[in-house]
Design a protein around this motif. Sequence first.
Motif, PDB file in Angstrom:
ATOM      1  N   THR A   1       0.816  -1.213   0.000  1.00  0.00           N
ATOM      2  CA  THR A   1       0.000   0.000   0.000  1.00  0.00           C
ATOM      3  C   THR A   1       0.855   1.270   0.000  1.00  0.00           C
ATOM      4  OG1 THR A   1      -0.075  -0.090   2.425  1.00  0.00           O
ATOM      5  CG2 THR A   1      -1.966  -1.013   1.264  1.00  0.00           C
ATOM      6  N   ILE A   2       0.210   2.368  -0.375  1.00  0.00           N
ATOM      7  CA  ILE A   2       0.732   3.722  -0.165  1.00  0.00           C
ATOM      8  C   ILE A   2      -0.362   4.466   0.575  1.00  0.00           C
ATOM      9  CG2 ILE A   2       1.434   5.891  -1.264  1.00  0.00           C
ATOM     10  CD1 ILE A   2       2.436   4.224  -3.645  1.00  0.00           C
TER      11      ILE A   2
ATOM     12  N   LEU B   1       1.166   4.021 -11.384  1.00  0.00           N
ATOM     13  CA  LEU B   1       1.428   2.595 -11.127  1.00  0.00           C
ATOM     14  C   LEU B   1       0.669   1.710 -12.111  1.00  0.00           C
ATOM     15  CD1 LEU B   1       1.506   2.958  -7.295  1.00  0.00           C
ATOM     16  CD2 LEU B   1       3.261   1.723  -8.572  1.00  0.00           C
ATOM     17  N   GLN B   2      -0.546   2.130 -12.430  1.00  0.00           N
ATOM     18  CA  GLN B   2      -1.349   1.418 -13.423  1.00  0.00           C
ATOM     19  C   GLN B   2      -0.652   1.436 -14.786  1.00  0.00           C
ATOM     20  OE1 GLN B   2      -5.314   2.950 -12.663  1.00  0.00           O
ATOM     21  NE2 GLN B   2      -5.859   2.466 -14.771  1.00  0.00           N
TER      22      GLN B   2
ATOM     23  N   ILE C   1      -2.660  -0.018   8.226  1.00  0.00           N
ATOM     24  CA  ILE C   1      -1.753  -0.584   7.225  1.00  0.00           C
ATOM     25  C   ILE C   1      -0.314  -0.168   7.538  1.00  0.00           C
ATOM     26  CG2 ILE C   1      -3.424  -0.755   5.329  1.00  0.00           C
ATOM     27  CD1 ILE C   1      -2.471   1.971   4.311  1.00  0.00           C
ATOM     28  N   THR C   2       0.635  -0.965   7.052  1.00  0.00           N
ATOM     29  CA  THR C   2       2.049  -0.564   7.076  1.00  0.00           C
ATOM     30  C   THR C   2       2.451  -0.399   5.612  1.00  0.00           C
ATOM     31  OG1 THR C   2       2.415  -1.817   9.099  1.00  0.00           O
ATOM     32  CG2 THR C   2       4.369  -1.158   7.845  1.00  0.00           C
ATOM     33  N   PRO C   3       2.451   0.843   5.131  1.00  0.00           N
ATOM     34  CA  PRO C   3       2.639   1.066   3.694  1.00  0.00           C
ATOM     35  C   PRO C   3       4.095   1.027   3.244  1.00  0.00           C
ATOM     36  CG  PRO C   3       2.314   3.147   4.816  1.00  0.00           C
ATOM     37  CD  PRO C   3       2.256   2.080   5.883  1.00  0.00           C
ATOM     38  N   GLU C   4       4.280   1.048   1.927  1.00  0.00           N
ATOM     39  CA  GLU C   4       5.611   1.199   1.328  1.00  0.00           C
ATOM     40  C   GLU C   4       6.126   2.612   1.591  1.00  0.00           C
ATOM     41  OE1 GLU C   4       7.000  -1.695  -0.628  1.00  0.00           O
ATOM     42  OE2 GLU C   4       5.472  -2.181   0.884  1.00  0.00           O
TER      43      GLU C   4
ATOM     44  N   LEU D   1       9.645   5.056  -4.720  1.00  0.00           N
ATOM     45  CA  LEU D   1       9.198   3.740  -5.194  1.00  0.00           C
ATOM     46  C   LEU D   1      10.235   3.127  -6.135  1.00  0.00           C
ATOM     47  CD1 LEU D   1       5.393   4.437  -5.890  1.00  0.00           C
ATOM     48  CD2 LEU D   1       6.341   3.005  -4.071  1.00  0.00           C
ATOM     49  N   GLN D   2      10.798   3.973  -7.004  1.00  0.00           N
ATOM     50  CA  GLN D   2      11.842   3.484  -7.920  1.00  0.00           C
ATOM     51  C   GLN D   2      13.033   2.937  -7.129  1.00  0.00           C
ATOM     52  OE1 GLN D   2      12.210   7.203 -10.020  1.00  0.00           O
ATOM     53  NE2 GLN D   2      11.214   6.415 -11.873  1.00  0.00           N
TER      54      GLN D   2
END
Length: 429
Positions: free
Chosen positions: A49-50, A69-70, A157-160, A277-278
């Motif tokens: 998740t983000i 992302l899509q 949640i524990t996101p990215e 993210l990269q």
Amino acid sequence: MNAYNEALEYLYGRLPMFTRVGASAYKTDLHNTIALLDQLNNPQHTFKTIHVAGTNGKGSTSHMLAAILQQAGYKTGLYTSPHLLDFRERIRINGQVAPEDFVVDFTNKMRPYIESISPSFFELTVAMAFNYFSQEQVDIAIVEVGLGGRLDSTNVITPELSLITNISFDHKHILGDTLPLIASEKAGIIKAGVPVVISETQPEIAYVFRDKAAEMGAPLHFADQEWMVDGSAIVSNHLELTLLDTRQGKMYDVRLDLSGQYQEKNVMGVLSAVKLLQQQGWHITWEHISAALSHVRKLTGLRGRWEVVNEHPLTVMDVGHNEAGIREVVQQLEHVNYQRLHIVTGFVKDKEVESVLPLFPDTATYYFCRAQIPRAMDEVELAQLAMAKGLQGRAYESVQAALQAARQHAKPEDMILVCGSFFIVAEAM
């Protein structure tokens, strides 16, 4: 009545809904959300998740991230609120809303727990979204906070990575009446060791994020210190930006299909998030970013952000609804050519209407109205408050009546702006 409408009637009727009734539906702990997710075997732990919080811009930011992302080929979930026209807009995968059958099946399956736990509408929809994303095995989901952050139902949640857009006055009666208090509630989404992006450096509250990030050992990035807008223009309902990556000294051109000038801040937050993210190994190229940002609406279904729905007269709908949001919308008017301005507007009772009204131009003609929800402010009361601030107009019993009157009075070279709340825009659509 079909099964889907019956399920919605049950959810709307049975569960307290913040968007309709206000603070009485807000729960000050995560107990119900945790209990619901336990019944579903904690689906939130089965996908990445983000997490996106903030006062304004979190919806646009969430949709931009989802689009990127899509476009990069990832199966992407998107959870946002509130919806404009269809409840299922809250829960999407690759831009497609959740099927009616899923909503019906989930509601029927969860009825015993709804009856025993008595969750809020929002708590249940969060559980529904997480269940759907898990069932459909998304690669990642963008999760928009509903209200605040620390005690928001999404904060399980524990996101990215976490992203916080901007902080301004909204929901003071719940989140606090100073910017540092509100910022500390939003900072509640910062998790141990998880990078966090702050879209906009606001000097009076930057320390709140620095302190929280340091406490949690979370790498902190202020996006507007990593990017600089070198050029900006609105060309045929697109926002064209030239951005400087201040770390690498590189220039990038971005064409965004969201034409509000206020999107500049959001874009910088998105680009800093994508860079992280990269670094984490997500395969996202500049081509993916560029293509996605020029087609955010088409890829994700985003609506109501400086959305042009007619050209003559120019008719724009924007869900800006608090002090900072209205200020951005009014500033955007400076970039538009029109003869006369007609504004269709209404608010909910718990907004700081007294501080918002002076932001509106006193040269416009106003059509004050109320959405068909219990939380809506009376249109006559709003008109009286507005006239005391020097705004001239009339009160109308419904959004449709107000919009119809504006259309009758507006000439082809005039402009009609619809704003004030999600619900005003939804009914206008």
